[in-house]
Design an enzyme around this catalytic site. Structure first.
Site, PDB file in Angstrom:
ATOM      1  N   PRO A  13      -0.298   2.414  -4.182  1.00  8.50           N
ATOM      2  CA  PRO A  13       0.725   2.858  -3.248  1.00  8.50           C
ATOM      3  C   PRO A  13       2.146   2.340  -3.440  1.00  8.50           C
ATOM      4  O   PRO A  13       2.447   1.192  -3.184  1.00  8.50           O
ATOM      5  CB  PRO A  13       0.185   2.354  -1.904  1.00  8.50           C
ATOM      6  CG  PRO A  13      -0.703   1.194  -2.233  1.00  8.50           C
ATOM      7  CD  PRO A  13      -0.937   1.193  -3.694  1.00  8.50           C
ATOM      8  N   GLU A  14       3.035   3.213  -3.845  1.00  6.31           N
ATOM      9  CA  GLU A  14       4.462   3.017  -3.673  1.00  6.31           C
ATOM     10  C   GLU A  14       4.901   4.114  -2.709  1.00  6.31           C
ATOM     11  O   GLU A  14       4.055   4.808  -2.144  1.00  6.31           O
ATOM     12  CB  GLU A  14       5.186   3.098  -5.025  1.00  6.31           C
ATOM     13  CG  GLU A  14       4.738   2.014  -6.007  1.00  6.31           C
ATOM     14  CD  GLU A  14       5.453   2.064  -7.348  1.00  6.31           C
ATOM     15  OE1 GLU A  14       6.649   2.400  -7.367  1.00  6.31           O
ATOM     16  OE2 GLU A  14       4.817   1.778  -8.370  1.00  6.31           O
TER      17      GLU A  14
END
Length: 277
Positions: A2-3
DNA sequence: ATTGAGACCTGTCGGC
DNA sequence: TGCCGACAGGTCTCAA
């Protein structure tokens, strides 16, 4: 996983299950993630309605009818999945699925009839009830896709910073939501060297330097494209320009460079030594 | 005040 | 086949 683009994808997945719905049941399968769950976490969630579900940088933020803010950070390996029904018994054995369920740490049964499950093998994620104005949320830099984030804003925030440009992009106080993949990607698109001191794109004579213009544009382009592709993970989405492409030819038009990997502040950086200056 | 190193976890992959 | 080290999309804290 997750970015910013991946967190945004999770948010959109969650909307039909959670927005306007209330928590019928909350189950914690362990006492902590990276930090302990706050006191009364289950009690304070139960029965509350989700009024808004937004994203700030890499954080998911739900405003509840009680006025509480539910804050979720996915850490390095966290994700949330939505399922139609509880899958508790009567299923054929599926060893792969059983293995995965070992890391189902939090389960929300929503009034929509949908179940939201937080899974996080490394447990670097965080779930908390807190004030949106307090750190770390209150110290986050601008949203990269907002109007407020332009060359001038970036230039102002890197002024006097001696860290490298790559490391500066990972600092959530400078701009929120960029992580190790998209930092490398944006620098490559902007043709800026990851080694440069961050301050070399700061303001001079009252105007942002050209590098700041290129970099803000590249950040926006890279993130927008990734969101459009539904984020990236092993199985879907983005073909990266440089990330995880050590030894491959550079994709920049006319460039004969070969992608290199180095380590900065303990993290891998991928870049082209020829066209990134 | 900044900055880098180490810590926090589990899983996977490549080399021997 | 098994063992071992390196590495993984992120913070956070602590010492210099």
């Amino acid at each position: 996983m997750p970015e910013l683009p991946e967190v945004e994808r999770v948010r959109r997945t969650l909307l039909p299950a959670m927005l306007g719905a209330s928590f019928d049941r909350v189950v914690l399968n362990r006492p902590d993630l990276r930090r302990p769950f706050p006191a009364g976490f289950v009690r304070r969630l139960r029965g509350q309605r989700v009024q808004t579900l937004t994203r700030r940088g890499k954080y998911l933020l739900a405003v509840l009818s009680s006025g509480d803010f539910l804050v979720i950070h996915l850490g390095m390996s966290g994700w949330l999945r939505v399922e139609r029904t509880a899958t508790l018994h009567g299923r054929p054995r599926d060893p792969a699925a059983d293995l995965e369920r070992r890391h189902d740490h939090v389960v929300f049964k929503m009034s929509t009839g949908l179940t939201v499950t937080f899974n996080d093998p490394r447990r670097f994620g965080v779930m908390d009830l807190m004030d949106a104005g307090r750190p770390p949320l209150g110290t986050l830099g601008p949203e990269p896709l907002s109007r407020a984030f332009d060359a001038r804003a970036l230039a102002g925030r890197v002024a006097n910073r001696r860290v490298s440009l790559k490391v500066a992009l990972l600092d959530q106080r400078i701009v929120a939501g960029i992580g190790n993949i998209y930092a490398s990607e944006a620098l490559h698109l902007a043709r800026l060297s990851p080694f440069r001191a961050a301050a070399t794109v700061a303001t001079r004579a009252g105007a942002p330097r050209p590098g700041a213009e290129r970099l803000t544009a590249a950040i926006k382009a890279v993130l927008r494209r990734a969101i459009g592709l539904g984020g990236s993970d092993r199985y879907r989405g983005a073909r990266f320009r440089v990330y995880d492409r050590e030894g491959e030819p550079c994709a920049t038009d006319g460039c004969r460079g070969v992608i290199a990997r180095i380590v900065q502040a303990g993290r891998s950086t991928f870049y082209c030594p020829v066209c990134q200056r």
